[in-house]
Design an enzyme around this catalytic site. Structure first.
Site, short mmCIF file in Angstrom:
data_model
loop_
_atom_site.label_atom_id
_atom_site.label_comp_id
_atom_site.label_asym_id
_atom_site.label_seq_id
_atom_site.Cartn_x
_atom_site.Cartn_y
_atom_site.Cartn_z
N LYS A 78 43.49 46.12 46.76
CA LYS A 78 42.67 45.23 45.94
C LYS A 78 42.74 43.82 46.51
O LYS A 78 43.76 43.38 47.04
CB LYS A 78 43.16 45.23 44.48
CG LYS A 78 42.96 46.58 43.79
CD LYS A 78 41.47 46.89 43.61
CE LYS A 78 41.22 48.28 43.08
NZ LYS A 78 41.39 49.33 44.11
N ASP A 79 41.64 43.10 46.37
CA ASP A 79 41.49 41.77 46.93
C ASP A 79 42.60 40.84 46.43
O ASP A 79 42.88 40.77 45.23
CB ASP A 79 40.12 41.22 46.51
CG ASP A 79 39.68 40.05 47.37
OD1 ASP A 79 40.52 39.19 47.70
OD2 ASP A 79 38.48 39.98 47.69
N LYS A 80 43.21 40.12 47.35
CA LYS A 80 44.23 39.14 46.99
C LYS A 80 43.66 38.07 46.08
O LYS A 80 44.34 37.61 45.15
CB LYS A 80 44.81 38.50 48.27
CG LYS A 80 45.84 37.42 48.03
CD LYS A 80 46.35 36.87 49.35
CE LYS A 80 47.37 35.75 49.12
NZ LYS A 80 47.87 35.22 50.42
#
Length: 350
Positions: A78-80
């Site tokens: 998942k996107d930081k």
């Protein structure tokens, strides 16, 4: 190799909005597709994270549990630069439990812990729910119409820009720049970077075929010999005859037209569809040769992406939009059909 030239389904949007100005502008929740049973040797953790990448958090969970890193798994990265709620799996046979509230990782909170009898594996997700706040949106006459059209007819299932990386944060170049070096004979010894370069190269060629199909006016129009993907799984079949049954199944989203993910062997398509796909990929012989030489098999990916449960509302001059997507697809591919996305410079996402 460029990534900004791919065709829109209609025209380029007039509206513009700022994307991911702060982490909670981009909220992602995994949809697992099954319920943990409450017993077994695997502990499933439902975790909310902000400002953390998935691999780093997996390392911290392993340290806390005093287990090797291989004992901690996740279904997807998942996107930081988001607020994400996702599952982690911890392999811990026996009766011992942990006080997960004591996991002291700034930006991470364990919301739930439950046991299951199967390992959490990459790729098991049913999908993801996105809630996105686009800031400072410039209104346009066709914005509502574009949202309605995407909800009704879907969007091109492009791989998003995240797949191709960003050279601003890596002096040796983005994933796509590394891929270009690879096809020109340079050996990439870092296994992780090599894997990302291969993925970027294959994704780029898929996007090329999809873009050219839109350009030809055949995005929603099936061709004789098209390979049809069955909804909800990786199965597909060749449709040599585009009859009323095929058209009805396309209309009800039971099947979707697909395009190739390049590898060794022959294309699965036949007839007009085969001729079209060959006409595109023949312009990129180095790419096809490289991908085939890596031992990848020919695979398929649907060309259309249908967001479900799409809602939207204005919040002053900001637009909040929410929808669900199948696993492996990109929210940015939906957004680009609605408005021009201006991303804030937040650094690399993973």
């Amino acid at each position: 190799m460029q990534i900004n030239h791919w065709q829109y389904l209609s025209s380029k949007p007039e509206s513009t909005g700022i994307f991911k100005q702060q982490p909670d502008d981009f909220v992602v929740q995994e949809i697992l597709g099954y319920e943990p049973v409450g017993e077994g040797e695997h502990i499933y953790l439902w975790v909310r994270k902000e400002g953390l990448n998935t691999a780093y958090l997996a390392e911290q969970i392993a340290k806390f549990a005093q287990l090797p890193l291989r004992a901690v798994t996740y279904a997807g990265r998942k996107d930081k630069h988001s607020v994400s709620e996702q599952w982690f799996g911890v392999h811990k046979p026996g009766k011992a439990e942990y006080d997960w509230s004591a996991l002291n990782v700034p930006g991470a909170t364990v919301l739930k812990a439950i046991r299951h009898n199967k390992k959490l594996r990459t790729g098991v997700l049913k999908g993801n729910k996105f809630t996105i706040l686009m800031r400072d949106v410039t209104p346009s006459d066709d914005l509502a119409q574009r949202i309605a059209q995407v909800s009704l007819s879907g969007a091109p299932n492009y791989y998003g820009p995240q797949r191709f990386g960003d050279s601003r944060y890596d002096p040796k170049g983005s994933n796509l720049m590394l891929a270009e070096k690879m096809i020109n004979g340079e050996v990439i010894r870092n296994r992780n970077k090599r894997s990302m370069a291969i993925s970027a190269l294959r994704s780029w060629l898929f996007n090329e075929v999809l873009s050219e199909r839109i350009n030809a006016g055949d995005f929603a129009q099936p061709l004789e010999g098209d390979v049809m993907s069955l909804a909800g799984n990786a199965s597909y079949f060749v449709s040599d005859d585009i009859d009323d049954t095929i058209k009805q199944r396309l209309a009800t989203r039971d099947i979707t037209i697909s395009a190739p993910l390049w590898g060794k062997g022959e294309l699965a398509s036949t007839g007009s569809a085969l001729a079209f796909e060959k006409s595109v990929v023949m312009n990129h012989p180095k790419i096809t040769k490289t991908l085939a030489s890596l031992g990848l098999e020919q695979e398929r990916r649907p060309i259309v992406l249908y967001p479900s449960n799409l809602t939207w509302a204005w919040e002053q001059n900001n637009l909040r939009i929410a929808f669900e997507l199948p696993a492996g697809t990109f929210a940015t591919s939906v957004l680009r059909e609605i408005l021009n996305v201006e991303s804030v410079d937040t650094g690399p996402s993973e």
